[in-house]
Motif scaffolding. Structure first.
Motif, mmCIF file in Angstrom:
data_model
loop_
_atom_site.group_PDB
_atom_site.id
_atom_site.type_symbol
_atom_site.label_atom_id
_atom_site.label_comp_id
_atom_site.label_asym_id
_atom_site.label_seq_id
_atom_site.Cartn_x
_atom_site.Cartn_y
_atom_site.Cartn_z
ATOM 1 N N LEU A 134 2.529 3.243 2.971
ATOM 2 C CA LEU A 134 1.736 4.046 3.896
ATOM 3 C C LEU A 134 0.328 4.319 3.383
ATOM 4 N N PRO A 135 0.145 4.687 2.105
ATOM 5 C CA PRO A 135 -1.226 4.852 1.613
ATOM 6 C C PRO A 135 -2.059 3.576 1.747
ATOM 7 N N LYS A 136 -1.444 2.425 1.509
ATOM 8 C CA LYS A 136 -2.186 1.166 1.627
ATOM 9 C C LYS A 136 -2.563 0.904 3.077
ATOM 10 N N LEU A 137 -1.639 1.194 4.011
ATOM 11 C CA LEU A 137 -1.942 1.002 5.427
ATOM 12 C C LEU A 137 -3.062 1.938 5.866
ATOM 13 N N GLN A 138 -3.035 3.175 5.386
ATOM 14 C CA GLN A 138 -4.097 4.126 5.713
ATOM 15 C C GLN A 138 -5.449 3.615 5.201
ATOM 16 N N ALA A 139 -5.461 3.124 3.969
ATOM 17 C CA ALA A 139 -6.706 2.628 3.384
ATOM 18 C C ALA A 139 -7.249 1.449 4.175
ATOM 19 N N LYS A 140 -6.366 0.580 4.628
ATOM 20 C CA LYS A 140 -6.798 -0.588 5.387
ATOM 21 C C LYS A 140 -7.346 -0.181 6.754
ATOM 22 N N ALA A 141 -6.746 0.843 7.363
ATOM 23 C CA ALA A 141 -7.258 1.318 8.642
ATOM 24 C C ALA A 141 -8.651 1.917 8.477
ATOM 25 N N GLN A 142 -8.834 2.684 7.413
ATOM 26 C CA GLN A 142 -10.119 3.331 7.193
ATOM 27 C C GLN A 142 -11.218 2.331 6.832
ATOM 28 N N LEU A 185 1.994 -6.978 6.385
ATOM 29 C CA LEU A 185 2.149 -5.915 5.400
ATOM 30 C C LEU A 185 3.544 -5.324 5.587
ATOM 31 N N ASN A 186 4.413 -5.551 4.613
ATOM 32 C CA ASN A 186 5.836 -5.250 4.725
ATOM 33 C C ASN A 186 6.196 -4.009 3.925
ATOM 34 N N THR A 218 1.473 -14.876 5.174
ATOM 35 C CA THR A 218 1.544 -14.261 3.852
ATOM 36 C C THR A 218 2.227 -12.909 3.961
ATOM 37 N N ILE A 219 3.286 -12.711 3.192
ATOM 38 C CA ILE A 219 4.007 -11.437 3.180
ATOM 39 C C ILE A 219 3.512 -10.601 2.009
ATOM 40 N N ASP A 220 2.954 -9.432 2.324
ATOM 41 C CA ASP A 220 2.444 -8.502 1.312
ATOM 42 C C ASP A 220 3.379 -7.303 1.278
ATOM 43 N N SER A 221 4.107 -7.120 0.178
ATOM 44 C CA SER A 221 5.100 -6.049 0.073
ATOM 45 C C SER A 221 4.734 -5.085 -1.054
ATOM 46 N N PRO A 222 3.938 -4.056 -0.758
ATOM 47 C CA PRO A 222 3.530 -3.114 -1.806
ATOM 48 C C PRO A 222 4.652 -2.189 -2.253
ATOM 49 N N GLY A 223 5.738 -2.126 -1.490
ATOM 50 C CA GLY A 223 6.834 -1.215 -1.825
ATOM 51 C C GLY A 223 6.786 0.018 -0.955
#
Length: 430
Positions: free
Chosen positions: A84-92, A48-49, A74-79
């Motif tokens: 950070l919101p995507k990383l938080q969601a994945k942690a939760q 997650l980039n 696989t490189i996932d680049s949400p921008g």
């Protein structure tokens, strides 16, 4: 200390401190459950980039690694805004990626506390450390008793060194790379003489204030303040904030304000790279952003912060580890993820990042010997004397500096009131 910028520097898309602290409990709860599962078939890793500036180089290297090892990455680049919101969601949801970008230490701390980051200390001590400068390693390490409450260790590795300074357009400002302003007063006078404008994002004010304060404060003085052991009311901090007022009084601060909001820094950078702004405060990765935003625009240069009148020290840029990676120890393929990140940080791969993404490497030999693009030379010069600290702003203090800087230039607060409010934020978290 795990700053990342980064992010950019920073420190790039800093969320409101209260929001960051509010997720700690949820992250810790999510971290109690391991996502290790038995797998079959070929090994596949997800990265997650956060940085769009390094996306092309990272994708290129990932493809090379797949060809070399058979491990698909696989490189996932949400921008930057959505990262950070995507990383938080994945942690939760306990669906964390195998590898993810390092970020500002205060924003990454909840993930580290929740167990979503592998402690890389043993691997570094076993020889991996040779790929990084001692300064980058120190800034990436959380020492005992750190002000973010993270267990001592090193949870990220970085293939970029990041410093701060000015980006200047000679055509708009009349300032040349051959003779940049020697003092902050000369800088302001040069802008005023040409009717040129300067801009800085609110999210970057902690960095410029820390850099300017070094005209009067030693690194030890600054670190003591960040750790709550020295006062924000020292003259060094007071003089640093005064520079913001001096910009406004001279009529060179764009719109007589400091823009804020989630997109504040991208907006400031866009104004410069579309050639409508004479100068901005930025971090070294801004050169990468500029190459992507307007590749035909190369007639600009970077320079470190100039001396301030009455200074007692030469100014020194804040230094942070730039682009890099964190490994999820609970991932399905943590061992393979570690191997990939080790490969990414070898000198040959760091050289690809430096060339393709226009960033300053963290490998000391590359940094000393690589061909640095002209636009990066000012930032590169700042590496030698950059501030190297094992501490950083707490979320409350970071938020306070951004808000108080805006209030200051809007005439809503005096410098003394600004310092008092920042000290109060420091006292709440020290």
């Amino acid at each position: 200390m795990g700053n990342y910028s980064s992010a950019r520097g920073t420190r790039r898309r800093t969320i409101v401190a209260a929001g960051a602290l509010a997720i700690v409990g949820a992250l810790a709860l999510a971290g109690c459950s391991s996502s290790d599962e038995s797998t079959t078939g070929d090994v596949g890793l997800t990265f997650l980039n956060q940085s769009r500036g390094q996306e092309a180089a990272l994708t290129k290297l990932a493809q090379q690694y797949t060809q070399k090892t058979g491990v698909k990455v696989t490189i996932d680049s949400p921008g930057p805004v959505d990262y950070l919101p995507k990383l938080q969601a994945k942690a939760q949801s306990r669906s964390m990626p195998d590898i993810y970008s390092s970020f500002d230490a205060s924003q990454m701390a909840p993930f580290y506390k929740a167990g979503w980051a592998m402690d890389l200390s043993a691997e570094l001590n076993a020889g991996w450390s040779k790929n990084f400068s001692p300064a980058v390693l120190k800034m990436s390490t959380f020492p005992e008793g750190n002000n973010l409450g993270v267990k001592p260790g090193t949870y990220s590795v970085h293939w970029e060194t990041q410093t701060y300074g000015f980006l200047i357009n000679p055509a708009l400002t009349g300032i040349s790379a051959e003779k940049p302003p020697a003092t902050t007063a000369e800088f302001i006078d040069a802008l005023a003489a040409k009717g040129a404008k300067f801009s800085i994002a609110a999210s970057q004010t902690p960095n410029i204030i820390q850099g300017l304060a070094s005209n009067w404060l030693t690194d030890a003085d600054i670190e003591a303040t960040l750790n709550g052991k020295a006062s924000w009311k020292q003259d060094g901090w007071r003089n640093a904030f005064q520079f913001l007022l001096d910009l406004k009084k001279a009529g060179v601060l764009a719109d007589n304000s400091i823009p804020g909001g989630q997109d504040d820094h991208p907006t400031v950078e866009a104004s410069f790279f579309t050639k409508s702004m004479g100068a901005i405060f930025d971090a070294a990765p801004g050169v990468s952003v500029g190459h992507r935003t307007n590749p035909d625009f190369e007639d600009y240069f970077s320079t470190g912060l100039p001396k301030a009148p009455g200074s007692v020290h030469d100014p020194r840029s804040p230094g942070i580890p730039g682009k890099g990676a964190v490994i999820n120890p609970r991932g399905k393929h943590a061992k393979e993820a570690l191997a990939f990140v080790k490969w990414l940080t070898e000198p040959e791969q760091q050289a690809v990042f430096a060339k393709d993404a226009r960033i300053l490497p963290s490998n000391p030999e590359l940094l000393a010997g690589t061909d640095i693009p002209a636009q990066l030379t000012g930032f590169a010069a700042g590496v030698k004397d950059m501030q190297v600290m094992s501490t950083t702003f707490t979320p409350d203090v970071n938020t306070a500096i951004r808000a108080e800087s805006q209030r200051l230039v809007l005439g809503e607060a005096t410098v003394d009131e600004v310092l008092a409010n920042i000290q109060a934020a420091q006292d709440r978290t020290s």
